[in-house]
Design a protein around this motif. Structure first.
Motif, PDB file in Angstrom:
ATOM      1  N   GLU A  36       0.739  -1.260   0.040  1.00  0.00           N
ATOM      2  CA  GLU A  36      -0.274   0.068   0.029  1.00  0.00           C
ATOM      3  C   GLU A  36       0.717   1.516  -0.030  1.00  0.00           C
ATOM      4  OE1 GLU A  36      -2.341  -3.530   1.157  1.00  0.00           O
ATOM      5  OE2 GLU A  36      -0.224  -2.418   2.191  1.00  0.00           O
ATOM      6  N   GLU A  37       2.012   1.404   0.790  1.00  0.00           N
ATOM      7  CA  GLU A  37       2.647   2.335   0.912  1.00  0.00           C
ATOM      8  C   GLU A  37       3.429   2.660  -0.545  1.00  0.00           C
ATOM      9  OE1 GLU A  37       3.936   3.055   5.551  1.00  0.00           O
ATOM     10  OE2 GLU A  37       5.578   2.370   4.136  1.00  0.00           O
ATOM     11  N   TYR A  38       3.921   1.457  -1.021  1.00  0.00           N
ATOM     12  CA  TYR A  38       4.737   1.520  -2.319  1.00  0.00           C
ATOM     13  C   TYR A  38       3.849   2.132  -3.549  1.00  0.00           C
ATOM     14  CZ  TYR A  38       7.874   0.472  -6.131  1.00  0.00           C
ATOM     15  OH  TYR A  38       8.580   0.485  -7.137  1.00  0.00           O
ATOM     16  N   PHE A  39       2.540   1.667  -3.355  1.00  0.00           N
ATOM     17  CA  PHE A  39       1.474   1.993  -4.397  1.00  0.00           C
ATOM     18  C   PHE A  39       1.416   3.517  -4.358  1.00  0.00           C
ATOM     19  CE2 PHE A  39      -2.655   3.184  -5.601  1.00  0.00           C
ATOM     20  CZ  PHE A  39      -3.034   2.637  -6.988  1.00  0.00           C
ATOM     21  N   ASN A  40       0.992   4.034  -3.013  1.00  0.00           N
ATOM     22  CA  ASN A  40       0.767   5.351  -2.807  1.00  0.00           C
ATOM     23  C   ASN A  40       2.061   6.274  -3.211  1.00  0.00           C
ATOM     24  OD1 ASN A  40      -1.668   4.965  -1.757  1.00  0.00           O
ATOM     25  ND2 ASN A  40      -1.089   5.657   0.193  1.00  0.00           N
ATOM     26  N   MET A  41       3.282   5.917  -2.945  1.00  0.00           N
ATOM     27  CA  MET A  41       4.516   6.654  -3.478  1.00  0.00           C
ATOM     28  C   MET A  41       4.326   6.604  -4.996  1.00  0.00           C
ATOM     29  SD  MET A  41       8.662   5.899  -2.885  1.00  0.00           S
ATOM     30  CE  MET A  41       8.554   4.369  -3.874  1.00  0.00           C
ATOM     31  N   LYS A  42       4.224   5.357  -5.769  1.00  0.00           N
ATOM     32  CA  LYS A  42       4.214   5.598  -7.270  1.00  0.00           C
ATOM     33  C   LYS A  42       3.126   6.393  -7.440  1.00  0.00           C
ATOM     34  CE  LYS A  42       7.818   3.437  -8.180  1.00  0.00           C
ATOM     35  NZ  LYS A  42       8.897   3.906  -8.879  1.00  0.00           N
ATOM     36  N   HIS A  43       1.934   6.254  -6.982  1.00  0.00           N
ATOM     37  CA  HIS A  43       0.725   7.073  -7.409  1.00  0.00           C
ATOM     38  C   HIS A  43       1.100   8.504  -7.149  1.00  0.00           C
ATOM     39  CE1 HIS A  43      -3.384   8.675  -7.127  1.00  0.00           C
ATOM     40  NE2 HIS A  43      -3.847   7.721  -7.705  1.00  0.00           N
ATOM     41  N   SER A  44       1.705   9.067  -6.259  1.00  0.00           N
ATOM     42  CA  SER A  44       2.030  10.364  -6.000  1.00  0.00           C
ATOM     43  C   SER A  44       3.011  10.918  -6.975  1.00  0.00           C
ATOM     44  CB  SER A  44       2.664  10.499  -4.454  1.00  0.00           C
ATOM     45  OG  SER A  44       2.938  12.038  -4.140  1.00  0.00           O
ATOM     46  N   LYS A  45       4.090  10.313  -7.378  1.00  0.00           N
ATOM     47  CA  LYS A  45       4.786  10.412  -8.380  1.00  0.00           C
ATOM     48  C   LYS A  45       4.234  10.553  -9.806  1.00  0.00           C
ATOM     49  CE  LYS A  45       9.098   8.767  -6.357  1.00  0.00           C
ATOM     50  NZ  LYS A  45      10.205   7.877  -6.655  1.00  0.00           N
ATOM     51  N   ALA A  46       3.125   9.808 -10.128  1.00  0.00           N
ATOM     52  CA  ALA A  46       2.651   9.688 -11.359  1.00  0.00           C
ATOM     53  C   ALA A  46       1.919  10.862 -11.233  1.00  0.00           C
ATOM     54  CB  ALA A  46       1.790   8.613 -11.326  1.00  0.00           C
ATOM     55  N   ARG A  47       0.706  11.394 -10.372  1.00  0.00           N
ATOM     56  CA  ARG A  47       0.101  12.513 -10.304  1.00  0.00           C
ATOM     57  C   ARG A  47       0.946  13.680 -10.380  1.00  0.00           C
ATOM     58  NH1 ARG A  47      -3.348  13.725  -6.031  1.00  0.00           N
ATOM     59  NH2 ARG A  47      -4.491  15.276  -7.734  1.00  0.00           N
ATOM     60  N   ASN A  48       2.169  13.678  -9.822  1.00  0.00           N
ATOM     61  CA  ASN A  48       2.651  15.055  -9.809  1.00  0.00           C
ATOM     62  C   ASN A  48       3.214  15.146 -11.298  1.00  0.00           C
ATOM     63  OD1 ASN A  48       3.134  15.806  -7.348  1.00  0.00           O
ATOM     64  ND2 ASN A  48       4.986  14.760  -6.935  1.00  0.00           N
ATOM     65  N   VAL A  49       3.509  14.269 -12.064  1.00  0.00           N
ATOM     66  CA  VAL A  49       3.954  14.087 -13.595  1.00  0.00           C
ATOM     67  C   VAL A  49       2.563  14.711 -14.275  1.00  0.00           C
ATOM     68  CG1 VAL A  49       4.522  13.159 -15.744  1.00  0.00           C
ATOM     69  CG2 VAL A  49       5.883  12.639 -13.398  1.00  0.00           C
ATOM     70  N   ILE A  50       1.557  14.210 -13.989  1.00  0.00           N
ATOM     71  CA  ILE A  50       0.200  14.500 -14.796  1.00  0.00           C
ATOM     72  C   ILE A  50      -0.128  16.141 -14.379  1.00  0.00           C
ATOM     73  CG2 ILE A  50      -2.255  13.945 -14.611  1.00  0.00           C
ATOM     74  CD1 ILE A  50      -1.524  11.059 -13.990  1.00  0.00           C
ATOM     75  N   GLU A  51       0.069  16.469 -13.301  1.00  0.00           N
ATOM     76  CA  GLU A  51      -0.420  17.793 -12.776  1.00  0.00           C
ATOM     77  C   GLU A  51       0.826  18.763 -13.575  1.00  0.00           C
ATOM     78  OE1 GLU A  51      -2.750  19.022 -11.046  1.00  0.00           O
ATOM     79  OE2 GLU A  51      -3.538  16.832 -10.319  1.00  0.00           O
ATOM     80  N   ARG A  52       1.896  18.475 -13.785  1.00  0.00           N
ATOM     81  CA  ARG A  52       2.896  19.389 -14.594  1.00  0.00           C
ATOM     82  C   ARG A  52       2.593  19.442 -16.024  1.00  0.00           C
ATOM     83  NH1 ARG A  52       6.915  16.738 -11.673  1.00  0.00           N
ATOM     84  NH2 ARG A  52       7.449  15.542 -13.238  1.00  0.00           N
ATOM     85  N   CYS A  53       2.000  18.004 -16.463  1.00  0.00           N
ATOM     86  CA  CYS A  53       1.631  18.203 -17.869  1.00  0.00           C
ATOM     87  C   CYS A  53       0.416  19.056 -17.923  1.00  0.00           C
ATOM     88  CB  CYS A  53       1.268  16.821 -18.412  1.00  0.00           C
ATOM     89  SG  CYS A  53       2.885  15.563 -18.535  1.00  0.00           S
TER      90      CYS A  53
END
Length: 154
Positions: free
Chosen positions: A35-52
């Motif tokens: 769950e923690e690993y998923f949240n870390m990856k999810h957060s990183k992906a959302r940051n990229v999406i927000e920048r785009c």
């Protein structure tokens, strides 16, 4: 990918609640569960999406304000903006320094009729066992692969 304000359901992939999420919460610590690993990856992906989306909103004014078009049309607008952005980046690599001025356009008859679109509003969302299973399976697979890679490096 949505934030924790949404429930995990069809079309909405949310992080796990009650587990570390934001990247600043991680520091040097490693995830200890799927769950923690998923949240870390999810957060990183959302940051990229927000920048785009930030880049797209900086270029295309139609994306800067709330849209009252039908959902299908909104998706088409975003897709058109992304395609135009990529086309400009491909053929005008120095385009980053150019500021686009809004041009006054005369509104005329639109040949692309969206009459097949029904006005569709998201009024509620419901949890989905299928999406919960999908998220759990994805989280466990990602975590297992990460641990396997980490063990090989040691």
């Amino acid at each position: 990918m949505v934030d924790a304000g949404y429930t995990n359901c069809e079309g909405f992939l949310a992080p796990y609640r009650g587990h570390r999420y934001h990247l600043k919460e991680w520091g040097d610590r490693q995830p200890v569960s799927a769950e923690e690993y998923f949240n870390m990856k999810h957060s990183k992906a959302r940051n990229v999406i927000e920048r785009c989306f930030g880049l797209l909103k900086g270029r295309w004014a139609i994306l800067r304000c709330p849209s009252f078009f039908p959902i299908r049309t909104q998706g088409r607008i975003v897709l058109a903006c992304v395609l135009l952005h990529n086309l400009l980046r491909k053929y005008m690599p120095t385009d980053d320094n150019v500021r686009f001025e809004e041009e006054d356009e005369e509104e005329g008859d639109d040949d692309d009729d969206d009459s097949d679109d029904e006005i569709e509003y998201v009024t509620h969302i419901e949890t989905s066992d299928a999406w919960t299973t999908f998220r759990s399976t994805l989280a466990q697979t990602l975590f297992n692969n990460w641990r396997a890679r980490s063990n090989r490096r040691r």
